[in-house]
Design a protein around this motif. Structure first.
Motif: not given
Length: 352
Positions: A76-82, A169-170, A182-188, A201-213
């Motif tokens: 799974g690949i995520t990130g803000v637009p841009g 790649l999703i 997406v996290h619920s269907m990927v290995d990494f 640091l301040q603009g990152i959702k805690r949940g996304i940080m915790e999900m990231a490998d």
């Protein structure tokens, strides 16, 4: 001799012939299992269709492909637009195909809430990868599904694996709750970030940080290299503040330039290391089993929701009750209970 399968006259002729026909579900399943891109694309279209007849055909194709054992890696690949997701995915995908991998890219485009239209522009943005015979790119409209993730993405992954694609790649739209799905269907799960964007640091959702490998600082080129190194150090320090993951993996921070094609091999090496460790300790298999159970429950929830809103009595009363809620003539809770009551009564009448 023409080595490019996309321009081979005999193959082109077969594809045109296949497209002109209306292949059966069995023919589509066989085509998918043989790695035919046209059959795969048509099978995915069946999956995404809301036509009940198509749903029956799609179920048949999925069942035929379900027994195929694969050694695929789902990323799974995520990130803000841009942040450069499309450029990164294209460069990453080309790197993988050069290593002999077959890569499927599933990109989820946001659907307009007003026009109900979808951009579906990833094939345009990934002009080089789309021409690669060992790559398959499928943009899907997000529709009304959670966080912009297409409801049928899970089944699409299974079909791509059955067609022989061993790296899936999703890409998420990078907004809302799409990352959770997406996290619920990927290995990494890979989080792309920019340096010097003011959100280290301040603009990152805690949940996304915790999900990231892993976190990858993209666009680490030119004058941005120094900022990328600083961001890399900040993220590395921040990740140590989070509790260890269930599999004891400590997320890593890398930097790369998709434009200059630097640091891409290191990203793949890290993913390979993660997969190898988690195959050996049994975590990967256990995680996929857990995901399968989750998708059973998610499918039940989706089906019940769809059945509820398609119910004739619910359709007839919904707008009326919503207006009464707006006019404060009835509470939201009482309106919901009334609709559920109509639904239950209608189901009971159908059975009797």
């Amino acid at each position: 001799m023409n080595d490019n399968p996309n321009t081979n006259p005999e193959r082109v002729s077969k594809i045109i012939s296949f497209r002109k026909k209306n292949p059966s579900a069995d023919a589509l399943a066989k085509g998918v299992l043989q790695g035919d891109k046209t059959a795969l694309a048509r099978a995915i279209t069946l999956i995404e269709s809301t036509n009940p007849k198509h749903s029956i055909q799609a179920d048949f194709v999925i069942e035929k492909c379900l027994s195929v054992k694969t050694d695929s890696i789902r990323i799974g690949i995520t990130g803000v637009p841009g942040v450069g997701k499309s450029t990164f995915i294209e460069t990453f995908g080309k790197t993988l195909t050069r290593l002999g991998k077959k890569v499927a890219v599933l990109t989820i485009d946001p659907t307009s809430a007003l026009s109900k239209g979808s951009i579906l522009g990833d094939k345009t943005r990934m002009q080089e990868l789309v021409k690669d015979p060992n790559a398959f790119i499928r943009p899907s409209p997000s529709g009304k599904s959670l966080g912009g993730v297409a409801r049928k993405s899970r089944e699409t992954v299974m079909l791509c694996e059955a067609a022989g694609y061993n790296v899936i790649l999703i890409e998420t739209v990078g907004v809302g709750q799409s990352e959770v799905v997406v996290h619920s269907m990927v290995d990494f799960f890979l989080l792309l970030k920019l340096a010097g964007a003011g959100d280290e640091l301040q603009g990152i959702k805690r949940g996304i940080m915790e999900m990231a490998d892993a976190i990858v600082i993209n666009k680490a080129d030119g004058d941005n290299k120094k900022r990328a190194n600083l961001a890399k150090a900040e993220f590395t320090r921040a990740l140590h503040l989070y509790p260890p993951k269930v599999n004891n993996w400590t997320p890593k921070v890398l930097s790369c330039s998709a434009l200059e094609e630097t640091g891409i091999h290191e990203v793949w090496e890290l993913i390979n290391k993660y997969i190898t460790i988690n195959i050996d300790n049994g975590y990967l298999d256990a995680q996929r089993q857990k995901q399968n159970k989750y998708w059973v429950l998610q499918t039940i929830e989706d089906q019940l929701t769809q059945n509820f809103y398609n119910n004739k009595e619910v359709k007839r009363q919904l707008d009326l009750l919503l207006k009464q809620v707006e006019q404060r003539k009835i509470s939201p809770f009482k309106a919901a209970e009334a609709l559920l009551g109509k639904y239950r009564d209608n189901i009971a009448k159908t059975k009797s």
